[in-house]
Design an enzyme around this catalytic site. Structure first.
Site, PDB file in Angstrom:
ATOM      1  N   SER A   1      66.372  25.478  42.390  1.00 50.28           N
ATOM      2  CA  SER A   1      66.799  24.250  41.745  1.00 50.28           C
ATOM      3  C   SER A   1      67.899  23.603  42.579  1.00 50.28           C
ATOM      4  CB  SER A   1      67.301  24.554  40.331  1.00 50.28           C
ATOM      5  OG  SER A   1      67.792  23.394  39.718  1.00 50.28           O
TER       6      SER A   1
ATOM      7  N   GLY B   1      69.463  20.664  41.800  1.00 46.39           N
ATOM      8  CA  GLY B   1      70.142  19.664  40.995  1.00 46.39           C
ATOM      9  C   GLY B   1      69.379  18.355  40.970  1.00 46.39           C
TER      10      GLY B   1
ATOM     11  N   GLY C   1      65.989  17.816  42.829  1.00 44.00           N
ATOM     12  CA  GLY C   1      64.723  18.400  42.404  1.00 44.00           C
ATOM     13  C   GLY C   1      64.583  19.870  42.717  1.00 44.00           C
TER      14      GLY C   1
ATOM     15  N   GLY D   1      67.912  23.155  33.943  1.00 45.00           N
ATOM     16  CA  GLY D   1      67.243  24.247  34.643  1.00 45.00           C
ATOM     17  C   GLY D   1      66.338  25.051  33.734  1.00 45.00           C
ATOM     18  N   ASP D   2      66.726  25.189  32.471  1.00 41.63           N
ATOM     19  CA  ASP D   2      65.889  25.917  31.516  1.00 41.63           C
ATOM     20  C   ASP D   2      64.593  25.161  31.252  1.00 41.63           C
ATOM     21  OD1 ASP D   2      68.054  27.655  31.359  1.00 41.63           O
ATOM     22  OD2 ASP D   2      68.899  26.635  29.623  1.00 41.63           O
TER      23      ASP D   2
END
Length: 308
Positions: free
Chosen positions: A216, A218, A221, A247-248
């Site tokens: 990830s 941020g 992408g 992120g989840d």
């Protein structure tokens, strides 16, 4: 059925204030309370996408009772194990003027050896019938640092694809147990590999044992090192808002694509669109459906040359 594991569940409190100023009193304009912890956020997003989802992990005390009461109001099935110690709370303070979020996380209850044994038995039983499993978040006090590696091995023995989303030493040990997918962020990846070059770090992390690594990055992408090649996926433009839980939602998108059997570009598009739509939601574990549908066909996915 998709199984999510949250060993360190929480009751998430979100306070919205006009502006967050250190050393000052604040008038809270909105309070939101939700069942939380990374795996529960993943579970709620999966359920919203229409997947049958079961959540296990630990919950205890008065806070745990509140969490389970709130979870009962969602489509997610509760398979949590009771602990003697109380479930933790997390507090997110959202500065509505800037959009910045300040996060305060309690450590969680101490899990006993007996409670871990009960959980391990339940986890093994739940693997029967699971299409995939996600192991998410920090370890509460009392649980050994190799716990995720142990759970990865149990899932692999049962033939269930397993995704690992954690950090630090639990990630280092867990990735050596050869999960199907790990999803670190840039900081977690740098801590694991010692390099901040995203492409080099992602490929090195895959070499440590994971079948696939999706990093990830941020607002930029995702970067994915898969058996089919290297891919970058990015939203069409930066999205401003509350990044907590983004992120989840990406994890939920990756799992959803896995069980649906979609190609990697489509999985990554789903994960990026869900992540961006979550930034526009006031709380973790939720996404703006209209934004998700609008962004999905506009996510940019490009294959990277597999250079050494």
């Amino acid at each position: 059925m998709i199984l999510t594991v949250t060993l360190n569940t929480a009751v998430d409190l979100t306070y919205r204030v006009p502006a967050l100023t250190p050393h000052a009193s604040h008038r809270v304009t909105q309070v939101i309370e939700r069942p939380g912890g990374k795996g529960l956020n993943v579970a709620r997003v999966l359920a919203a996408l229409g997947h049958e989802t079961v959540a296990t992990g630990f919950a205890g005390g008065a806070t745990g009772a509140v969490l389970r009461e709130q979870l009962a109001a969602t489509p997610v099935r509760d398979a949590l194990v009771e602990t003697a110690g109380p479930t933790r709370r997390t507090v997110a303070i959202v500065d509505t003027a800037s959009g910045d979020t300040t996060q305060l996380n309690e450590p969680g209850p101490t899990v006993t050896t007996a409670e871990w044994t009960v959980f391990r038995t339940r986890f093994t039983a739940l693997l029967d019938g699971a299409a995939a499993v996600a192991l998410c978040g920090s370890l509460p006090p009392g649980i050994h640092v190799g716990a995720y590696a142990e759970l990865v091995r149990l899932a692999r023995t049962a033939g269930v694809p397993v995704l690992l989303d954690t950090s630090g030493e639990p990630l280092r040990r867990g990735i050596a147990a050869r999960p199907d997918l790990v999803k670190p962020n840039a900081d977690e990846l740098a801590q694991l590999t010692g390099t901040r070059d995203p492409l080099r770090a992602t490929r090195e992390a895959r070499g440590r044992g994971a079948r696939t690594v999706v990093s990830s990055l941020g607002p930029e992408g995702l970067l994915a090192a898969t058996p089919e090649g290297l891919w970058r996926a990015a939203p069409p433009s930066p999205v401003k808002g509350n990044p907590t839980g983004a992120g989840d939602s990406a994890v939920a998108g990756l799992l959803s694509g896995l069980v649906d059997g979609t190609p990697w570009p489509d999985r990554l598009s789903r994960a990026v669109a869900l992540s961006a739509a979550t930034v526009l939601s006031p709380v973790a574990g939720e996404f703006d459906p209209k934004t998700y549908e609008e962004l999905l066909p506009r996510v940019r996915v490009a294959e990277e040359p597999d250079r050494p």
